[in-house]
Design an enzyme around this catalytic site. Sequence first.
Site, mmCIF file in Angstrom:
data_model
loop_
_atom_site.group_PDB
_atom_site.id
_atom_site.type_symbol
_atom_site.label_atom_id
_atom_site.label_comp_id
_atom_site.label_asym_id
_atom_site.label_seq_id
_atom_site.Cartn_x
_atom_site.Cartn_y
_atom_site.Cartn_z
ATOM 1 N N GLU A 108 -1.395 -7.532 -4.416
ATOM 2 C CA GLU A 108 -0.234 -7.201 -3.590
ATOM 3 C C GLU A 108 0.299 -8.454 -2.884
ATOM 4 O OE1 GLU A 108 -0.700 -4.101 -0.589
ATOM 5 O OE2 GLU A 108 1.383 -3.507 -0.832
ATOM 6 N N LYS B 80 9.327 4.157 -5.098
ATOM 7 C CA LYS B 80 9.595 5.117 -4.023
ATOM 8 C C LYS B 80 11.039 5.609 -4.109
ATOM 9 C CE LYS B 80 6.494 2.833 -0.793
ATOM 10 N NZ LYS B 80 6.398 2.110 0.455
ATOM 11 N N HIS C 26 -22.942 -2.602 -19.345
ATOM 12 C CA HIS C 26 -23.135 -1.733 -20.507
ATOM 13 C C HIS C 26 -21.815 -1.135 -20.977
ATOM 14 C CE1 HIS C 26 -27.604 -1.539 -20.132
ATOM 15 N NE2 HIS C 26 -27.261 -1.999 -18.935
HETATM 16 O O1 PA5 Z 1 -0.153 -4.191 2.567
HETATM 17 C C1 PA5 Z 1 0.785 -3.438 2.743
HETATM 18 O O2 PA5 Z 1 1.733 -3.728 3.483
HETATM 19 C C2 PA5 Z 1 0.839 -2.076 2.074
HETATM 20 O O3 PA5 Z 1 -0.254 -1.871 1.259
HETATM 21 C C3 PA5 Z 1 0.922 -0.976 3.123
HETATM 22 O O4 PA5 Z 1 -0.218 -1.022 3.932
HETATM 23 C C4 PA5 Z 1 1.039 0.408 2.488
HETATM 24 O O5 PA5 Z 1 2.163 0.465 1.661
HETATM 25 C C5 PA5 Z 1 1.115 1.508 3.553
HETATM 26 O O6 PA5 Z 1 2.197 1.274 4.401
HETATM 27 P P1 PA5 Z 1 2.328 1.991 5.793
HETATM 28 O O7 PA5 Z 1 1.198 1.561 6.654
HETATM 29 O O8 PA5 Z 1 3.651 1.558 6.320
HETATM 30 O O9 PA5 Z 1 2.275 3.476 5.545
#
Ligand code: PA5
Length: 499
Positions: free
Chosen positions: A336, A472, A357
Amino acid sequence: MSSLAEITAKANAAAKKQGSVSYMLKGMFLPEGEHVPGPYVNKDEFPSALDAANEKIKILKESTNPSARSASESFLMLRDGGTDTQGEPGKTVMTGWLTHAAETLGSAAFIEGMKKLGDRIAHDFSALVVIGIGGSYTDIEGTITACTRGKPEIPVFYLGQHLSAEQYAAFFETAKALPGKLAVNIISKSGTTTEPAIAARIVIEGLTGMDKCGAIFATTDPQKGALHDMIGPRGFNPPEYITDAVKEKFSIGENIGGRFSSITPVGLFPFAVAGVDIEELLLGYHYGITGCEDIVAQNTACRFLAFQEGAVVGVYSYNVACFRGKILGFRQLWPESTGKDGKGLNIMEEFYTSDAHSNGQLIKSGVRNIMEIFHFIGDIGQDFEIPKSAFDKDNLNMVAGNMSLHAINNRFMSALFLDHIQSGVPAMAVRLPSLSAFHIGMHTAIEHYSAAVFGLLTGINPVNQPGVQGYKNIAFNLLGMKGAEGQKQAAAALGAFGF
Ligand code: PA5
């Protein structure tokens, strides 16, 4: 109130006493005199990569200085928003995690208040339901499971990180059988993420219907968002539990992105309930940021050079089951943070010896696009002896009585380490002395820091994640949440693929 110097001295003393996390990097380099094809690091290129990594560390450190970032165009590559490769001028510089542990440790009242709050929740309720996704979930389960060896003070359930109905059914079955009420913690920085919003509705309604819904806590932005706006009207964060010292900081700092946020109340509250020592965890994290720069620079320079040689997958190997959640946290953190602009280090988890394995076959002999990061844990607090047996056809009496199960486990993983290095997989070994909160915090900080430096080395912004918006928008259209026309168009686009 402790000063930064006092906190740093305390963290240094703890590291001296408890030992540090270390990274052994020799296995990343081209084996001398051998000609195994693989994306190994060329040692001649290492010094300049190390210089570049140190340069990026300098930039990250400077970004925490308010006067250095006062110009809205400064530190663009570390700002929120914008395109896949840059942040937007004027938006927040998202490196608050570099200083947050020390800032939190500076307030003894907050730490004490949070510990007491955790104890009270564990005393008053029969379980805690944590609702969140991505950075508002992964490292919470990872840290709790590792630090408590899967045995938190009260059971902790995790929902909202998917939309899988059967898991909800299983949760309610278990909740029904619990003696008292359950506390709920909804975590979402934006306060608008759909999966946790759905989970919150189902969980609150379901538990209320069973007369099992206890206190509800919301961890979110201090000023805005749907979740923030519901706190007062819905009676979340009840004042009989949240003291003033805790309330003041019971939110997610604007300058800390989700995957870096487990050192904020996002993690600290569930950690305190589960019995994780939050002060030790923060001290370890602070040490990982301030006392481990060399480790960060060196391991990141190695990863970067291997990546340039074609190692686009980092296999995160481990052999202690309760460490899996931490590995999944890193599987989120790295892709990410770094997966932008056609670049990025993907992470694959590998649980040894089980996976030796199965897909271990591919690691040994498949496409040479892998580097492997082995995680060796010293003391796991529990162990077994191998019993001697009168039936020794399996030859195990050789190790019975002189080597524990965990020691054998580590030997097996050392064998995999050696075998893979000799088979075209550059590998490093990360050694955690234990699964204590201090060592877990230190390791997490080193990984956070390294992922950010790696992203900067590849020329992308490691602290934003605009790419996750795409699905989304399509999903909202498909659900009709953005109007009939949008729904029609999205359905037609999907229809072109036979749906
Ligand atoms: O690292 C990040 O920013 C994302 O993984 C968010 O944590 C995730 O999308 C969840 O977002 P939020 O805390 O706004 O619900």
